[in-house]
Every structure is written in structure tokens, then in C-alpha cells.
Write a protein that holds these residues in place. Structure first.
Motif, mmCIF file in Angstrom:
data_model
loop_
_atom_site.group_PDB
_atom_site.id
_atom_site.type_symbol
_atom_site.label_atom_id
_atom_site.label_comp_id
_atom_site.label_asym_id
_atom_site.label_seq_id
_atom_site.Cartn_x
_atom_site.Cartn_y
_atom_site.Cartn_z
ATOM 1 N N SER A 195 0.747 -1.191 -0.004
ATOM 2 C CA SER A 195 -0.020 -0.011 0.007
ATOM 3 C C SER A 195 1.058 1.379 0.021
ATOM 4 C CB SER A 195 -0.947 -0.085 1.107
ATOM 5 O OG SER A 195 -0.186 0.056 2.535
ATOM 6 N N ALA A 196 2.004 1.156 0.528
ATOM 7 C CA ALA A 196 2.916 2.402 0.817
ATOM 8 C C ALA A 196 3.595 2.599 -0.854
ATOM 9 C CB ALA A 196 3.884 2.119 1.751
ATOM 10 N N ASN A 204 1.841 1.706 -3.481
ATOM 11 C CA ASN A 204 1.073 2.175 -4.586
ATOM 12 C C ASN A 204 0.746 3.692 -4.310
ATOM 13 O OD1 ASN A 204 0.757 -0.510 -5.491
ATOM 14 N ND2 ASN A 204 -0.890 -0.771 -4.322
ATOM 15 N N THR A 205 0.788 3.883 -3.123
ATOM 16 C CA THR A 205 0.629 5.426 -2.853
ATOM 17 C C THR A 205 1.550 6.420 -3.393
ATOM 18 O OG1 THR A 205 -0.575 5.053 -0.632
ATOM 19 C CG2 THR A 205 0.436 7.227 -0.775
ATOM 20 N N ILE A 232 1.130 6.379 -7.008
ATOM 21 C CA ILE A 232 0.081 7.315 -7.378
ATOM 22 C C ILE A 232 0.613 8.909 -7.385
ATOM 23 C CG2 ILE A 232 -2.245 8.289 -6.726
ATOM 24 C CD1 ILE A 232 -2.911 5.148 -6.082
ATOM 25 N N GLU A 233 1.310 9.159 -6.261
ATOM 26 C CA GLU A 233 1.701 10.473 -5.931
ATOM 27 C C GLU A 233 2.717 11.051 -7.267
ATOM 28 O OE1 GLU A 233 0.996 12.871 -3.832
ATOM 29 O OE2 GLU A 233 -0.597 11.713 -3.295
ATOM 30 N N TRP A 293 -1.011 4.191 -14.556
ATOM 31 C CA TRP A 293 -0.824 4.913 -13.294
ATOM 32 C C TRP A 293 -1.091 6.147 -13.342
ATOM 33 C CZ3 TRP A 293 -1.227 2.799 -8.618
ATOM 34 C CH2 TRP A 293 -0.679 1.588 -8.279
ATOM 35 N N ALA A 336 -4.157 8.200 -11.694
ATOM 36 C CA ALA A 336 -4.011 9.076 -10.677
ATOM 37 C C ALA A 336 -4.900 10.486 -11.295
ATOM 38 C CB ALA A 336 -2.518 9.550 -10.750
ATOM 39 N N ARG A 366 -8.406 9.974 -10.676
ATOM 40 C CA ARG A 366 -9.017 9.884 -9.068
ATOM 41 C C ARG A 366 -9.122 11.410 -8.791
ATOM 42 N NH1 ARG A 366 -4.565 9.836 -5.083
ATOM 43 N NH2 ARG A 366 -5.419 9.810 -3.272
#
Length: 62
Positions: free
Chosen positions: A10-11, A13-14, A17-18, A42, A46, A49
């Protein structure tokens, strides 16, 4: 992170995305070691989103 039972996926993926929201896909590809097409997807994710979020916000929301 795995040694301390912290969720690394999850870290990661975050972080992707950033990065994809501010960097060109080819830079994201090199940075994370993913294919250019994956980086492009991606970037689309992003972008979508944030546009979905902004479209759903009500005027005056903080």
C-alpha cells in the motif's frame, strides 16, 4: 518495512500514484522499474482519481 510487519504494497502504491500525478510516465517508469505502459496507466488512474474527486465535491467544501 517487511521486517517490521509494515504494509509495503500500500505504501508503494501510494508513492506511485503521487509520483504519477506530478511526473511524466516515462520518469515514473524509470523511478519504479515498471514498464512505460504501466506507468501510463498509473498516470491515468491518478488523473481520474482527482477529477472524480473534484467533480464530487460540493461548492464550499474545505
Amino acid at each position: 518495512m517487511n521486517q517490521h510487519d509494515m504494509p509495503s504494497l500500500s505504501a508503494r502504491n501510494t508513492a506511485v500514484i503521487e509520483a504519477a500525478s506530478v511526473l511524466p510516465p516515462i520518469v515514473v517508469s524509470d523511478l519504479f522499474g515498471i514498464t512505460a505502459s504501466s506507468a501510463y496507466r498509473w498516470a491515468q488512474f491518478a488523473q481520474n482519481r482527482w477529477s472524480d474527486y473534484l467533480a464530487a465535491r460540493q461548492p464550499g467544501d474545505s
